[in-house]
Design an enzyme around this catalytic site. Structure first.
Site, PDB file in Angstrom:
ATOM      1  N   GLU A  92       0.833  -1.193   0.000  1.00 19.98           N
ATOM      2  CA  GLU A  92       0.000   0.000   0.000  1.00 19.98           C
ATOM      3  C   GLU A  92       0.866   1.241   0.000  1.00 19.98           C
ATOM      4  OE1 GLU A  92      -1.571  -1.956   3.126  1.00 19.98           O
ATOM      5  OE2 GLU A  92      -3.673  -1.782   2.554  1.00 19.98           O
ATOM      6  N   CYS A 107       3.173   8.541   1.638  1.00 22.53           N
ATOM      7  CA  CYS A 107       3.641   7.650   2.699  1.00 22.53           C
ATOM      8  C   CYS A 107       3.962   6.321   2.009  1.00 22.53           C
ATOM      9  CB  CYS A 107       2.522   7.500   3.725  1.00 22.53           C
ATOM     10  SG  CYS A 107       2.894   6.299   4.995  1.00 22.53           S
ATOM     11  N   CYS A 114       6.608  -7.032   7.405  1.00 22.09           N
ATOM     12  CA  CYS A 114       7.665  -6.508   8.273  1.00 22.09           C
ATOM     13  C   CYS A 114       8.001  -7.554   9.322  1.00 22.09           C
ATOM     14  CB  CYS A 114       7.197  -5.218   8.944  1.00 22.09           C
ATOM     15  SG  CYS A 114       8.446  -4.491  10.026  1.00 22.09           S
ATOM     16  N   CYS A 118       5.716  -5.419  15.760  1.00 20.03           N
ATOM     17  CA  CYS A 118       5.225  -4.635  16.893  1.00 20.03           C
ATOM     18  C   CYS A 118       3.782  -5.051  17.187  1.00 20.03           C
ATOM     19  CB  CYS A 118       5.280  -3.139  16.564  1.00 20.03           C
ATOM     20  SG  CYS A 118       6.931  -2.606  16.115  1.00 20.03           S
ATOM     21  N   CYS A 121       0.672  -3.148  15.412  1.00 22.11           N
ATOM     22  CA  CYS A 121       0.725  -2.780  13.990  1.00 22.11           C
ATOM     23  C   CYS A 121       0.226  -3.912  13.083  1.00 22.11           C
ATOM     24  CB  CYS A 121       2.166  -2.424  13.629  1.00 22.11           C
ATOM     25  SG  CYS A 121       2.448  -2.183  11.871  1.00 22.11           S
ATOM     26  N   GLY A 161       6.685  -1.890   6.447  1.00 25.26           N
ATOM     27  CA  GLY A 161       8.082  -2.291   6.458  1.00 25.26           C
ATOM     28  C   GLY A 161       8.981  -1.426   7.322  1.00 25.26           C
ATOM     29  N   SER A 214      10.557   5.657  16.196  1.00 23.13           N
ATOM     30  CA  SER A 214       9.344   5.182  16.869  1.00 23.13           C
ATOM     31  C   SER A 214       9.743   4.711  18.260  1.00 23.13           C
ATOM     32  CB  SER A 214       8.735   4.015  16.081  1.00 23.13           C
ATOM     33  OG  SER A 214       8.270   4.464  14.842  1.00 23.13           O
ATOM     34  N   HIS A 216       7.816   5.221  21.402  1.00 19.01           N
ATOM     35  CA  HIS A 216       6.555   4.649  21.887  1.00 19.01           C
ATOM     36  C   HIS A 216       6.490   4.291  23.367  1.00 19.01           C
ATOM     37  CE1 HIS A 216       5.589   4.875  17.787  1.00 19.01           C
ATOM     38  NE2 HIS A 216       5.757   3.633  17.408  1.00 19.01           N
ATOM     39  N   ASN A 290      -4.258   3.975  16.575  1.00 19.57           N
ATOM     40  CA  ASN A 290      -5.348   3.662  15.650  1.00 19.57           C
ATOM     41  C   ASN A 290      -5.701   2.193  15.809  1.00 19.57           C
ATOM     42  OD1 ASN A 290      -5.524   6.156  14.181  1.00 19.57           O
ATOM     43  ND2 ASN A 290      -3.566   5.614  13.244  1.00 19.57           N
ATOM     44  N   CYS A 333      -1.866   5.305  10.216  1.00 21.48           N
ATOM     45  CA  CYS A 333      -0.649   4.622  10.665  1.00 21.48           C
ATOM     46  C   CYS A 333      -0.989   3.274  11.269  1.00 21.48           C
ATOM     47  CB  CYS A 333       0.032   5.423  11.761  1.00 21.48           C
ATOM     48  SG  CYS A 333       0.679   6.954  11.201  1.00 21.48           S
TER      49      CYS A 333
HETATM   50  N1  SAH Z   1       8.622   0.554  10.480  1.00 18.01           N
HETATM   51  C1  SAH Z   1       8.784   1.939  10.671  1.00 18.01           C
HETATM   52  C2  SAH Z   1       7.972   2.789   9.716  1.00 18.01           C
HETATM   53  C3  SAH Z   1       6.565   2.334   9.402  1.00 18.01           C
HETATM   54  S1  SAH Z   1       5.363   2.505  10.645  1.00 18.01           S
HETATM   55  C4  SAH Z   1       8.477   2.308  12.109  1.00 18.01           C
HETATM   56  O1  SAH Z   1       7.943   1.483  12.826  1.00 18.01           O
HETATM   57  O2  SAH Z   1       8.822   3.415  12.496  1.00 18.01           O
HETATM   58  C5  SAH Z   1       5.046   4.245  10.761  1.00 18.01           C
HETATM   59  C6  SAH Z   1       4.544   4.700  12.129  1.00 18.01           C
HETATM   60  O3  SAH Z   1       3.214   4.186  12.403  1.00 18.01           O
HETATM   61  C7  SAH Z   1       5.416   4.181  13.269  1.00 18.01           C
HETATM   62  O4  SAH Z   1       5.689   5.199  14.198  1.00 18.01           O
HETATM   63  C8  SAH Z   1       4.544   3.119  13.858  1.00 18.01           C
HETATM   64  O5  SAH Z   1       4.899   2.801  15.162  1.00 18.01           O
HETATM   65  C9  SAH Z   1       3.168   3.730  13.721  1.00 18.01           C
HETATM   66  N2  SAH Z   1       2.077   2.779  13.958  1.00 18.01           N
HETATM   67  C10 SAH Z   1       2.081   1.439  13.758  1.00 18.01           C
HETATM   68  N3  SAH Z   1       0.899   0.906  14.142  1.00 18.01           N
HETATM   69  C11 SAH Z   1       0.140   1.922  14.601  1.00 18.01           C
HETATM   70  C12 SAH Z   1      -1.203   2.013  15.118  1.00 18.01           C
HETATM   71  N4  SAH Z   1      -1.974   0.945  15.233  1.00 18.01           N
HETATM   72  N5  SAH Z   1      -1.655   3.236  15.470  1.00 18.01           N
HETATM   73  C13 SAH Z   1      -0.879   4.346  15.313  1.00 18.01           C
HETATM   74  N6  SAH Z   1       0.372   4.321  14.825  1.00 18.01           N
HETATM   75  C14 SAH Z   1       0.890   3.122  14.475  1.00 18.01           C
HETATM   76 FE1  SF4 Z   2       7.198  -2.996  11.309  1.00 19.36          FE
HETATM   77 FE2  SF4 Z   2       6.973  -0.373  11.847  1.00 19.36          FE
HETATM   78 FE3  SF4 Z   2       4.805  -1.998  11.962  1.00 19.36          FE
HETATM   79 FE4  SF4 Z   2       6.710  -2.193  13.823  1.00 19.36          FE
HETATM   80  S1  SF4 Z   2       5.381  -0.413  13.416  1.00 19.36           S
HETATM   81  S2  SF4 Z   2       5.744  -3.920  12.732  1.00 19.36           S
HETATM   82  S3  SF4 Z   2       8.540  -1.777  12.599  1.00 19.36           S
HETATM   83  S4  SF4 Z   2       6.004  -1.490  10.135  1.00 19.36           S
END
Ligand code: SAH
Ligand code: SF4
Length: 346
Positions: A92, A107, A114, A118, A121, A161, A214, A216, A290, A333
């Site tokens: 996407e 984006c 990935c 996490c 995600c 990713g 990130s 968090h 989210n 995100c």
């Molecule tokens: N892998 C990289 C970049 C992609 S994710 C990273 O993790 O930084 C981009 C951003 O979206 C990151 O800060 C990630 O933690 C955040 N993200 C992932 N899942 C999310 C969710 N459910 N709600 C809000 N942000 C989220």
């Molecule tokens: Fe991968 Fe970023 Fe999602 Fe974590 S938040 S699983 S590093 S895409």
């Protein structure tokens, strides 16, 4: 014979093709501009090339080999594309328009799936499928430009990713965004879950792009719950790596901090975060969680988000709350999963 794909080639590579077709170098420059600045989808649209030269070029080359599988439009104007590469893998890519219409932010995804996994995600839930090549990364922006007729001005590596686990391709794509798309490095942000060797490598590169981390969570225990990568590259070592990065580059970084109700949005968390960041030159971007299907985390109330923001601002840092974009089409995100949704394109 398989046709050459023109998207993703630099000027020298296009010159090689025009040379083989006994055409001048100037033709290569024209093709280059049609691809990157005018974003055409077909060779026939390159109208300042003669019809006979276009026919010769068409016999050996195509503009792209990427298909738009679905396209969704959010009520806030965000566009989400599901793109399919020739091997059938899909990712996407999202286009966000902010109120200031001059800024169009893409984006982009750097991998299919990935490995970092996490817990909050949707991408992570899919596991790692494969890296994207730099051309496949560039194609995401080209597809947006071709489809909308608009010029992307900013890039964030915040799609699917972990960009620092595919850094060679990400760096090559950034170089071409700079040289061919004329998108300055200052308008490119790379977001990472905290891959320390990648951060060290970025520290030694001249490019003026922005690093977003990130984070968090403000301590090891909470971070490890959210992000298994914490057990490999922990928050203390990250602190050292960030300080070195800032010292070496002189650049301010962005700290992304996901806010999850009762988990990391407490008063104690603010205090710990303020302490952790006190000697780090950064802006802070708070991301209200989210919802994704596979966990029971919750988004904090607006009051709690605003309280967290106000308290962090007292430390003198710039704090923003990330606007939720495209949530109604699962484009926000963490909601990208790279599959066709059950209802398909909306
Ligand atoms: N892998 C990289 C970049 C992609 S994710 C990273 O993790 O930084 C981009 C951003 O979206 C990151 O800060 C990630 O933690 C955040 N993200 C992932 N899942 C999310 C969710 N459910 N709600 C809000 N942000 C989220
Ligand atoms: Fe991968 Fe970023 Fe999602 Fe974590 S938040 S699983 S590093 S895409």
């Amino acid at each position: 014979m398989e046709k050459i794909v023109l998207s993703g080639l630099n000027l020298a590579e296009i010159e090689k093709i025009t040379e083989e077709l006994n055409a001048s170098k100037f033709r290569a420059r024209q093709i280059h501009n049609w691809i990157y600045l005018k974003s055409v989808s077909t060779i026939d649209e390159m109208t300042d090339l003669s019809k006979s030269f276009r026919d010769e070029l068409k016999a050996v080359a195509d503009v792209t080999n990427v298909k738009i599988k679905t396209k969704q439009i959010s009520s806030d104007g965000t566009l989400k594309y599901l793109l399919e590469y020739p091997d059938g893998e899909c990712v996407e890519t999202v286009l966000m328009r902010f109120d200031n219409r001059a800024n169009l932010t893409a984006c982009v995804s750097s991998q299919v799936g990935c490995a970092v996994n996490c817990s909050f995600c949707a991408t992570g839930k899919r596991g790692f499928i494969r890296n994207l090549t730099y051309k496949e990364i560039l194609e995401q922006v080209l597809t947006i430009q071709r489809d909308t007729g608009l010029k992307v001005t900013n890039i964030v590596f915040m799609g699917q990713g972990e960009p620092l686990l595919n850094l060679d391709n990400v760096l090559k794509a950034m170089e071409i965004f700079n040289d061919c798309f004329q998108i300055g490095a200052r308008r490119i942000t790379v977001s990472t879950s905290g891959i320390i060797p990648g951060i060290e490598r970025l520290a030694n590169i001249e490019m003026q792009s922005t690093l977003a981390l990130s984070l968090h969570a403000p301590n090891h225990e909470t971070r490890a719950k959210l992000m298994p990568i914490e057990n490999r590259y922990n928050i203390n070592d990250l602190h050292t790596a960030l300080k070195k990065y800032i010292e070496k580059t002189g650049r301010r970084i962005t700290i992304e901090y996901l806010l999850i109700k009762d988990l990391n949005d407490t008063l104690d968390s603010v205090k710990q975060l303020a302490h952790y960041l006190k000697d780090i030159k950064c802006n802070i971007n708070l991301i209200p969680y989210n919802p994704t299907a596979k966990n029971d985390y919750q988004k904090p109330s607006n009051n709690s988000i605003m309280r967290f923001k106000a308290l962090m601002e007292q430390t003198g840092k710039k704090v923003t709350v990330r606007l939720e974009r495209g949530a109604d089409i699962d484009a926000a995100c963490g909601q990208l999963h790279g599959r066709v949704t059950q209802e398909g394109a909306k």
